[in-house]
Design a protein around this motif. Structure first.
Motif, PDB file in Angstrom:
ATOM      1  N   HIS A 173      -9.233  11.753  11.734  1.00  0.00           N
ATOM      2  CA  HIS A 173      -8.412  12.963  11.835  1.00  0.00           C
ATOM      3  C   HIS A 173      -8.353  13.722  10.525  1.00  0.00           C
ATOM      4  CE1 HIS A 173      -5.674   9.829  10.342  1.00  0.00           C
ATOM      5  NE2 HIS A 173      -5.014  10.802   9.733  1.00  0.00           N
ATOM      6  N   ALA A 174      -8.018  15.007  10.623  1.00  0.00           N
ATOM      7  CA  ALA A 174      -7.746  15.824   9.447  1.00  0.00           C
ATOM      8  C   ALA A 174      -6.867  17.001   9.849  1.00  0.00           C
ATOM      9  CB  ALA A 174      -9.040  16.345   8.829  1.00  0.00           C
ATOM     10  N   ILE A 175      -5.844  17.240   9.030  1.00  0.00           N
ATOM     11  CA  ILE A 175      -5.004  18.426   9.204  1.00  0.00           C
ATOM     12  C   ILE A 175      -5.756  19.580   8.548  1.00  0.00           C
ATOM     13  CG2 ILE A 175      -2.778  19.458   8.595  1.00  0.00           C
ATOM     14  CD1 ILE A 175      -1.738  16.510   8.337  1.00  0.00           C
ATOM     15  N   LEU A 176      -5.823  20.727   9.226  1.00  0.00           N
ATOM     16  CA  LEU A 176      -6.592  21.853   8.687  1.00  0.00           C
ATOM     17  C   LEU A 176      -5.678  22.870   8.005  1.00  0.00           C
ATOM     18  CD1 LEU A 176      -9.129  22.244  11.634  1.00  0.00           C
ATOM     19  CD2 LEU A 176      -9.293  20.822   9.578  1.00  0.00           C
ATOM     20  N   GLY A 177      -6.240  23.633   7.086  1.00  0.00           N
ATOM     21  CA  GLY A 177      -5.490  24.607   6.301  1.00  0.00           C
ATOM     22  C   GLY A 177      -4.713  25.568   7.185  1.00  0.00           C
ATOM     23  N   GLY A 178      -3.441  25.843   6.808  1.00  0.00           N
ATOM     24  CA  GLY A 178      -2.604  26.758   7.579  1.00  0.00           C
ATOM     25  C   GLY A 178      -1.652  26.042   8.521  1.00  0.00           C
ATOM     26  N   THR A 179      -1.645  24.686   8.442  1.00  0.00           N
ATOM     27  CA  THR A 179      -0.780  23.907   9.338  1.00  0.00           C
ATOM     28  C   THR A 179       0.466  23.424   8.598  1.00  0.00           C
ATOM     29  OG1 THR A 179      -2.821  23.039  10.315  1.00  0.00           O
ATOM     30  CG2 THR A 179      -0.770  21.961  10.959  1.00  0.00           C
ATOM     31  N   LEU A 180       1.603  23.552   9.265  1.00  0.00           N
ATOM     32  CA  LEU A 180       2.855  22.978   8.767  1.00  0.00           C
ATOM     33  C   LEU A 180       3.315  21.987   9.828  1.00  0.00           C
ATOM     34  CD1 LEU A 180       4.899  23.525   6.406  1.00  0.00           C
ATOM     35  CD2 LEU A 180       6.069  25.080   7.958  1.00  0.00           C
ATOM     36  N   LEU A 181       3.606  20.757   9.417  1.00  0.00           N
ATOM     37  CA  LEU A 181       3.974  19.780  10.444  1.00  0.00           C
ATOM     38  C   LEU A 181       4.941  18.734   9.907  1.00  0.00           C
ATOM     39  CD1 LEU A 181       2.278  16.926   9.821  1.00  0.00           C
ATOM     40  CD2 LEU A 181       0.405  18.213  10.802  1.00  0.00           C
ATOM     41  N   LEU A 182       5.533  18.013  10.848  1.00  0.00           N
ATOM     42  CA  LEU A 182       6.382  16.870  10.526  1.00  0.00           C
ATOM     43  C   LEU A 182       5.619  15.624  10.950  1.00  0.00           C
ATOM     44  CD1 LEU A 182       9.293  15.943   9.662  1.00  0.00           C
ATOM     45  CD2 LEU A 182       9.843  15.924  12.092  1.00  0.00           C
ATOM     46  N   GLU A 183       5.476  14.674  10.032  1.00  0.00           N
ATOM     47  CA  GLU A 183       4.739  13.444  10.334  1.00  0.00           C
ATOM     48  C   GLU A 183       5.696  12.263  10.336  1.00  0.00           C
ATOM     49  OE1 GLU A 183       0.667  12.394   8.739  1.00  0.00           O
ATOM     50  OE2 GLU A 183       1.836  11.045   7.512  1.00  0.00           O
ATOM     51  N   ILE A 184       5.609  11.467  11.407  1.00  0.00           N
ATOM     52  CA  ILE A 184       6.389  10.229  11.495  1.00  0.00           C
ATOM     53  C   ILE A 184       5.379   9.103  11.565  1.00  0.00           C
ATOM     54  CG2 ILE A 184       8.056   8.895  12.860  1.00  0.00           C
ATOM     55  CD1 ILE A 184       7.891  12.631  13.305  1.00  0.00           C
ATOM     56  N   GLN A 185       5.531   8.090  10.737  1.00  0.00           N
ATOM     57  CA  GLN A 185       4.507   7.051  10.632  1.00  0.00           C
ATOM     58  C   GLN A 185       5.104   5.711  10.233  1.00  0.00           C
ATOM     59  OE1 GLN A 185       2.684   8.812   6.658  1.00  0.00           O
ATOM     60  NE2 GLN A 185       2.954   6.605   6.545  1.00  0.00           N
ATOM     61  N   GLN A 186       4.309   4.668  10.387  1.00  0.00           N
ATOM     62  CA  GLN A 186       4.677   3.384   9.795  1.00  0.00           C
ATOM     63  C   GLN A 186       4.660   3.548   8.281  1.00  0.00           C
ATOM     64  OE1 GLN A 186       1.534   1.189  12.226  1.00  0.00           O
ATOM     65  NE2 GLN A 186       3.002  -0.422  11.755  1.00  0.00           N
ATOM     66  N   ALA A 187       5.445   2.724   7.589  1.00  0.00           N
ATOM     67  CA  ALA A 187       5.568   2.864   6.139  1.00  0.00           C
ATOM     68  C   ALA A 187       4.352   2.305   5.414  1.00  0.00           C
ATOM     69  CB  ALA A 187       6.836   2.175   5.661  1.00  0.00           C
ATOM     70  N   SER A 188       3.234   2.987   5.574  1.00  0.00           N
ATOM     71  CA  SER A 188       1.989   2.535   4.964  1.00  0.00           C
ATOM     72  C   SER A 188       1.359   3.708   4.244  1.00  0.00           C
ATOM     73  CB  SER A 188       1.046   2.062   6.076  1.00  0.00           C
ATOM     74  OG  SER A 188      -0.284   2.056   5.628  1.00  0.00           O
ATOM     75  N   ASP A 189       0.683   3.421   3.135  1.00  0.00           N
ATOM     76  CA  ASP A 189      -0.028   4.476   2.426  1.00  0.00           C
ATOM     77  C   ASP A 189      -1.529   4.179   2.455  1.00  0.00           C
ATOM     78  OD1 ASP A 189       0.314   6.960   1.371  1.00  0.00           O
ATOM     79  OD2 ASP A 189       0.940   6.329  -0.622  1.00  0.00           O
ATOM     80  N   LEU A 190      -1.964   3.452   3.495  1.00  0.00           N
ATOM     81  CA  LEU A 190      -3.376   3.059   3.604  1.00  0.00           C
ATOM     82  C   LEU A 190      -4.183   4.151   4.298  1.00  0.00           C
ATOM     83  CD1 LEU A 190      -3.068  -0.679   4.735  1.00  0.00           C
ATOM     84  CD2 LEU A 190      -3.784   0.158   2.487  1.00  0.00           C
ATOM     85  N   THR A 191      -4.903   4.927   3.498  1.00  0.00           N
ATOM     86  CA  THR A 191      -5.723   6.012   4.030  1.00  0.00           C
ATOM     87  C   THR A 191      -7.150   5.805   3.576  1.00  0.00           C
ATOM     88  OG1 THR A 191      -3.911   7.597   4.057  1.00  0.00           O
ATOM     89  CG2 THR A 191      -6.119   8.523   3.928  1.00  0.00           C
ATOM     90  N   TYR A 192      -8.095   5.814   4.519  1.00  0.00           N
ATOM     91  CA  TYR A 192      -9.506   5.694   4.167  1.00  0.00           C
ATOM     92  C   TYR A 192     -10.176   7.043   4.391  1.00  0.00           C
ATOM     93  CZ  TYR A 192      -8.286   0.781   4.280  1.00  0.00           C
ATOM     94  OH  TYR A 192      -7.676  -0.416   4.050  1.00  0.00           O
ATOM     95  N   ARG A 193     -10.653   7.608   3.284  1.00  0.00           N
ATOM     96  CA  ARG A 193     -11.231   8.947   3.293  1.00  0.00           C
ATOM     97  C   ARG A 193     -12.722   8.853   3.590  1.00  0.00           C
ATOM     98  NH1 ARG A 193      -9.396  10.643  -2.121  1.00  0.00           N
ATOM     99  NH2 ARG A 193      -7.287  10.967  -1.382  1.00  0.00           N
TER     100      ARG A 193
END
Ligand code: ZN
Length: 314
Positions: A173-193
């Motif tokens: 996934h990727a959020i694209l430029g011009g988007t404003l959103l609220l994100e709810i997630q598990q408390a993890s900072d594990l992101t693989y780019r």
């Protein structure tokens, strides 16, 4: 002034990002200078532990309140506070990324994987979000990545304001430029780019990629997820997202609404309007934890909010 220990209001934490903008001023008057990409409103994560804004726990980090007062959180067995809520302002595209599930996270010594869900506050003009991919096998996926054939690999979904987008672990996934959103997630900072458009930061460096990890955790083939509108009154006060770790409802108060009790604990994030909870004032951008209580809790005013309920561990 909040004297009610059952209502924990948190102070937002802001994060500069190379893709960030200035649109969070719609919610937060005191936005710091610079490209602000994220505002963490409820978090006990070491990368940004939100502080209690007022009441008996004023000034304490959420992690400490959670550790020392577990009865307020329905005696949740999780070692650290399990959820994280942030507002995101993407002026530019975010990298193409993927998050692991709990099983993978445990293998690398982390408590949580990352199941996340987005409520679109403002869709970009393109009305698109990058979600999923077209590869049918791992080999096809790897080849398209190796050959930089992103157009053939990446799938895009249609979004509008007030759409809900579930992003389960393993979903590209990727959020694209011009988007404003609220994100709810598990408390993890594990992101693989997986891909960052070969762009450079202000020091002329590319941000690191995690291709091996991304290939290991991405679902192939993809499971279909369709973003859907939450603008349907029949959904009010009902859960419209049921994940493996939390459920989420998008709700409206017009006048008065009472919860007879709070069985476990709820996260409440105000997305527009104003009002109060048991006389504690609230406005758009405010975030609260409503802790375990046998007493009724009354919401008053005219506002929209997101209510997140933590699921019991089975
Ligand atoms: Zn993500």
């Amino acid at each position: 002034m909040n004297k009610d220990p059952r209502i924990i209001k948190l102070t937002p934490l802001f994060k500069e990002k190379i893709w960030g903008g200035r649109n969070l001023t719609h919610y937060f008057k005191d936005l710091p200078a610079g490209p602000i990409g994220e505002c963490w409103v409820i978090s006990g994560h070491p990368h940004g532990d939100t502080l209690v804004a007022d009441g008996p726990f004023k000034g304490m980090p959420l992690s400490k309140v959670y550790n020392e007062n577990r009865h307020l959180f329905g005696n949740d067995e999780s070692e650290s506070f399990p959820l994280l809520v942030k507002f995101i302002d993407a002026k530019y595209d975010l990298s193409i990324q993927v998050h692991p599930d709990d099983t993978y996270a445990h293998k690398i010594g982390e408590e949580y994987g990352k199941e996340e869900v987005w409520l679109i506050l403002k869709a970009p003009l393109s009305q698109k979000i990058q979600l999923g991919h077209y590869a049918q096998t791992k080999e096809e996926f790897i080849n398209l990545v190796k050959n930089n054939e992103w157009d053939k690999l990446l799938k895009y979904a249609h979004i509008e304001d007030n759409y809900l987008v579930p992003v389960f672990p393993g979903t590209l996934h990727a959020i694209l430029g011009g988007t404003l959103l609220l994100e709810i997630q598990q408390a993890s900072d594990l992101t693989y780019r997986l891909y960052d458009y070969d762009r450079l930061d202000n020091r002329g460096n590319k941000r690191p990629l995690h291709i091996k990890e991304a290939l290991a955790v991405t679902n192939v083939p993809d499971t279909l997820i369709r973003p859907k509108s939450v603008l349907n009154n029949t959904l009010n006060h009902r859960d419209i997202f049921k994940g493996n770790h939390f459920t989420l409802g998008v709700q409206t108060v017009h006048g008065t609404f009472t919860y007879a009790s709070i069985p476990r604990y709820y996260l409440l994030i105000v997305t527009s309007g104003q009002g109060e909870i048991n006389h504690v004032p609230l406005t758009a951008g405010d975030a609260f934890i409503l802790t375990t209580s046998q007493q009724p809790l009354t919401l008053k005013g005219f506002f929209n909010f997101v209510l997140v309920k933590r699921k019991e561990k089975k």
